[in-house]
Design a protein around this motif. Sequence first.
Motif: not given
Length: 116
Positions: A97, A40, A19, A11-12, A36-37, A15-16
């Motif tokens: 970001t 992830r 989206n 998560d951290a 961003a997904e 968050n960088c």
Amino acid sequence: MEAAINAHDIDAFVNCFANDFVGEQPVHPKRNVTGAEQVRKNWTGIFAQVPDLQAKLVAHTIAGDMGWSEWHWQGKHINSTEFNMRGVVVVGLRENTIAWARLYMEPVQSGSNAIL
């Protein structure tokens, strides 16, 4: 980002990124990433495959809305093979970001001392 990687805090880490992040690997274009997904998903897989992954930020600089960083990533894959990459990442920054990045990360060669 270094702390998030070393803590395997997905998560951290995510968050960088913005989206609508766009990530390019110019020497490996099939590895390009959008969003961003997708970051992830990719890094969740990396953390799972290299459970002891550690990152070292060797050097970095920021000028305006661009940043440059040199990284060393190390660990062992779950099959006990070495994960050892070094390289440079160039980023574009927006509202604290990473909006885009170009990664020039490559496996560290072991064995021969030859350039060619």
